[in-house]
Design an enzyme around this catalytic site. Structure first.
Site, mmCIF file in Angstrom:
data_model
loop_
_atom_site.group_PDB
_atom_site.id
_atom_site.type_symbol
_atom_site.label_atom_id
_atom_site.label_comp_id
_atom_site.label_asym_id
_atom_site.label_seq_id
_atom_site.Cartn_x
_atom_site.Cartn_y
_atom_site.Cartn_z
ATOM 1 N N GLU A 1 45.229 40.450 36.457
ATOM 2 C CA GLU A 1 45.711 41.367 37.489
ATOM 3 C C GLU A 1 46.726 42.358 36.926
ATOM 4 O OE1 GLU A 1 44.617 42.027 40.361
ATOM 5 O OE2 GLU A 1 43.174 40.389 40.470
ATOM 6 N N ASP B 1 44.483 47.274 47.224
ATOM 7 C CA ASP B 1 44.582 48.134 46.047
ATOM 8 C C ASP B 1 43.833 49.432 46.362
ATOM 9 O OD1 ASP B 1 41.920 47.498 45.926
ATOM 10 O OD2 ASP B 1 41.925 46.859 43.838
ATOM 11 N N TYR C 1 50.984 43.451 46.042
ATOM 12 C CA TYR C 1 49.591 43.373 45.612
ATOM 13 C C TYR C 1 49.341 42.143 44.745
ATOM 14 C CZ TYR C 1 45.369 43.808 43.048
ATOM 15 O OH TYR C 1 44.162 43.491 42.502
#
Length: 363
Positions: A47, A148, A130
DNA sequence: CTCTGAGCTAGGC
DNA sequence: GCCTAGATCAGAG
């Protein structure tokens, strides 16, 4: 009064939408290394690497990181400089510095495990809404919707949201929609499916609506507005910067210095830089004054580098000897050509190393 | 060559 | 709570 198509009350439609999306994902998802068996560490690593980075560009870095730092302890025990060095070329170096800081906190304060708690997760450096939602949903199946760029696009089309997605207020609305849509039973798979849909089907240009599992519910599709949505206003114009980059050479060694603790490219290494303007960069007149007493061996042609908010134009000048005054106060080192590789050096100045070592242009 | 899009967090006000 | 700085690269025109 704005009437949105999918609302929390439409439970039957919501279930059908989720089921369609999850089925589509099961059949169409890409095989990616971090999807093989979901562990929070590889989820976290992927990520962070994939922020501001495409999958193709991030993949080699991901492999190198897992190889060198297979778990949070190896990462925590590493030197920051080594991590920055591994990150070299990926940009947004704050990500690497935060990754390292967070690894140390996870090792020491969380017994080497990622905290299964939103508040604790958000307290870690480099973990924002996020990334927290991504790790907690993908690895621990907690019901937090991720938003996102892909999800923003999917939702703005699905609900025909015409407001500027650059606005915080619009982002808030999209987050609320995302949380309503989220499958509370399979939040991890649902989140991944939304992002994958944005990457493969609901693309910025020429979305593949005929094969989209959500087209039945998509307002933009129904209203033929998929080309117009999402709407994003133009960003402010970029500033321009002009640098002379001075490469001092002394007995086959070159002077580099470390950048300050904070700000742009923090703690990365580079050659000394003199700020100038567009006119002065065209010829070496202004240089001759500042470099009096030094012999200029080579001058490069114009090089450019684009940052998100700065257009940098620069030229390198190779001179003999050492500077009279110390440029800046930070750490400085004289290094041999072979030693450049031991330091994290940002892209713009790695370009100068290439010029120094190979390229004879702009002599 | 320039422009655009990929796009999340931290920290300052 | 809102706004902006941070930062690279690929691909289109």
């Amino acid at each position: 009064m704005v009437r949105k198509y999918i609302t929390p009350g439409m439970t039957t439609q919501l279930s059908a939408l989720r089921r369609n999306l999850l089925n589509w994902f099961r059949q169409n998802k890409r095989e990616l290394p971090w999807r093989q068996k979901r562990h929070w560490y590889t989820t976290w690593l992927s990520e962070v690497i994939l922020q501001q980075t495409t999958v193709e560009q991030g993949l080699p870095y991901y492999h190198a990181f897992v190889e060198r730092f297979p778990n949070v302890h190896t990462l925590a025990e590493a030197e920051e400089q080594e991590i920055l060095h591994q990150w070299q070329g990926l940009g947004y170096y704050a990500r690497a510095r935060n990754l390292h800081k967070a690894a140390r906190q996870i090792a020491r304060q969380h017994h080497g495990r990622f905290p299964n708690d939103k508040k604790l997760a958000l307290a870690l450096p480099g973990i924002g809404p996020y990334t927290a939602a991504a790790i907690l949903s993908l690895s621990y199946n907690r019901p937090y919707a991720v938003v996102d760029g892909n999800v923003t696009r999917v939702i703005s089309r699905l609900q025909a949201i015409a407001e500027d997605i650059r606005l915080r207020s619009t982002q808030k609305i999209i987050e609320q929609h995302a949380q309503t849509l989220l499958s509370k039973k399979y939040p991890g798979a649902f989140n991944e499916a939304m992002m994958e849909l944005g990457a493969l089907v609901c693309t910025p240009v020429a979305p593949r609506c005929p094969v989209c599992p959500l087209s039945r519910w998509c307002l933009a599709y129904r209203q033929q507005k998929t080309d117009a949505l999402p709407f994003k206003s133009a960003p402010p114009p970029k500033k321009r910067q002009y640098h002379w980059v001075v490469v001092y050479e002394n007995t086959h060694r070159y002077l580099i210095r470390q950048r300050p603790e904070k700000g742009l490219l923090a703690r990365m290494w580079e050659f000394p830089v003199w700020e100038t303007d567009a006119r002065q960069l065209k010829n070496t007149d202004s240089l001759s004054v500042r470099l009096s007493g030094h012999r200029i061996s080579r001058v490069s042609g114009l090089m450019r580098h684009v940052y998100s908010h700065i257009n940098l134009q620069y030229r390198a000048v190779l001179v003999e000897g050492s500077p009279e005054e110390t440029p800046g106060t930070g750490t400085r080192k004289w290094v041999k050509k072979e030693e450049f590789n031991n330091y994290p050096i940002h892209k713009a100045h790695r370009h100068i190393i290439n010029w120094l070592l190979n390229d004879q242009k702009g002599r």
